[in-house]
Motif scaffolding. Structure first.
Motif, mmCIF file in Angstrom:
data_model
loop_
_atom_site.group_PDB
_atom_site.id
_atom_site.type_symbol
_atom_site.label_atom_id
_atom_site.label_comp_id
_atom_site.label_asym_id
_atom_site.label_seq_id
_atom_site.Cartn_x
_atom_site.Cartn_y
_atom_site.Cartn_z
ATOM 1 N N VAL A 1 -27.428 77.217 5.203
ATOM 2 C CA VAL A 1 -27.654 76.442 3.915
ATOM 3 C C VAL A 1 -26.277 75.744 3.715
ATOM 4 C CG1 VAL A 1 -29.381 78.045 3.251
ATOM 5 C CG2 VAL A 1 -27.266 78.272 2.366
ATOM 6 N N PRO B 1 -28.452 78.671 -4.166
ATOM 7 C CA PRO B 1 -28.872 78.563 -2.958
ATOM 8 C C PRO B 1 -29.362 79.903 -2.466
ATOM 9 C CG PRO B 1 -26.369 77.695 -2.895
ATOM 10 C CD PRO B 1 -26.820 78.240 -4.401
ATOM 11 N N ASP C 1 -34.083 78.807 0.934
ATOM 12 C CA ASP C 1 -33.370 77.455 1.826
ATOM 13 C C ASP C 1 -33.388 77.573 3.355
ATOM 14 O OD1 ASP C 1 -32.932 75.781 -0.587
ATOM 15 O OD2 ASP C 1 -31.441 77.609 -1.164
ATOM 16 N N ARG D 1 -38.492 76.486 7.118
ATOM 17 C CA ARG D 1 -37.180 76.460 6.842
ATOM 18 C C ARG D 1 -36.495 76.687 8.198
ATOM 19 N NH1 ARG D 1 -39.462 75.068 3.031
ATOM 20 N NH2 ARG D 1 -39.256 75.736 0.765
#
Length: 235
Positions: free
Chosen positions: A221, A2, A68, A99
């Motif tokens: 995330v 991540p 992310d 995003r």
């Protein structure tokens, strides 16, 4: 892995981000990219610093990291737009980055909600007129401010040079008995290394700008890591 990209204005306390990355044992990538403007804590300059054009530039710099989520790691450069403007700001950042996006100001309100905090003291490094805009932003989220202090420091560079003991003294000296927590709103201030010390001295949670910004990015995330080193928010 991540990855959360942080858009950070100029240079001051950005080393809090690799510090956190190391504390998490390398399980997350927390890259920082910089945008540049004046570091003056004054409303016109802050409005320029958080403009759509500058944040789009920051999003473009992060493309190589393939994040992310992205977070505008600046409190004053977001709350200065007030609630609706700050929401529009992150919506435009999300569109530019492709995003999910947020900012430090919303990180504070989301972290306070997560911990169930409704009454806080604010220990601000900013001049009074800027600090009052942060108070108004918190109030728009239904948070009662029982005390607000302003150190009147004009630039982020000056804040970044504060010694750890000065940061602790700022927080401890501006608590209030009715406050459930103390909020320290400047991402230019290094706080991750002292947040536990402050909490131990006060006996209550402390939310700091870089701490909540990192938490907010990981929340976006879907990650909620625990750490004994980063205060109540991460415990």
């Amino acid at each position: 892995m991540p990855t959360v990209g942080f858009i950070y204005p100029d240079h001051a306390a950005e080393d809090d981000y690799p510090f956190a990355e190391a504390l998490f044992g390398g399980r997350y990538s927390l890259p920082v990219e910089h945008i540049y403007g004046t570091d003056l804590h004054a409303v016109p300059e802050l409005l320029d610093l958080g403009s759509e054009r500058r944040l789009a530039e920051g999003a473009a710099r992060h493309a190589r990291h393939e994040p992310d989520a992205v977070v505008w790691a600046c409190t004053s450069g977001s709350f200065v737009y007030r609630w609706d403007g700050a929401r529009d700001q992150v919506d435009k950042l999300a569109a530019a980055a492709g995003r999910p996006a947020s900012s430090t100001s919303f990180a504070f309100t989301n972290a306070a909600a997560h911990l169930g905090l409704t009454r806080v003291a604010v220990a601000a490094s900013y001049p009074a007129d800027v600090a009052e805009l942060f108070v108004a932003f918190l109030a728009a989220a239904g948070i009662e401010i029982v005390a607000m202090s302003s150190e009147g420091i004009d630039t982020a560079a000056e804040v970044g040079r504060l010694a750890p003991e000065a940061v602790v003294a700022l927080a401890v000296g501006n608590d209030h008995p009715a406050a459930e927590a103390v909020l320290i709103p400047d991402t230019a201030m290094r706080t991750l290394g002292v947040v536990n010390t402050i909490e131990e001295r006060l006996g209550k949670p402390v939310l700091t700008a870089n701490q909540v910004t990192i938490w907010e990015g990981l929340r976006l995330v879907g990650e909620t890591p625990e750490s004994d080193e980063l205060g109540t928010l991460f415990r």
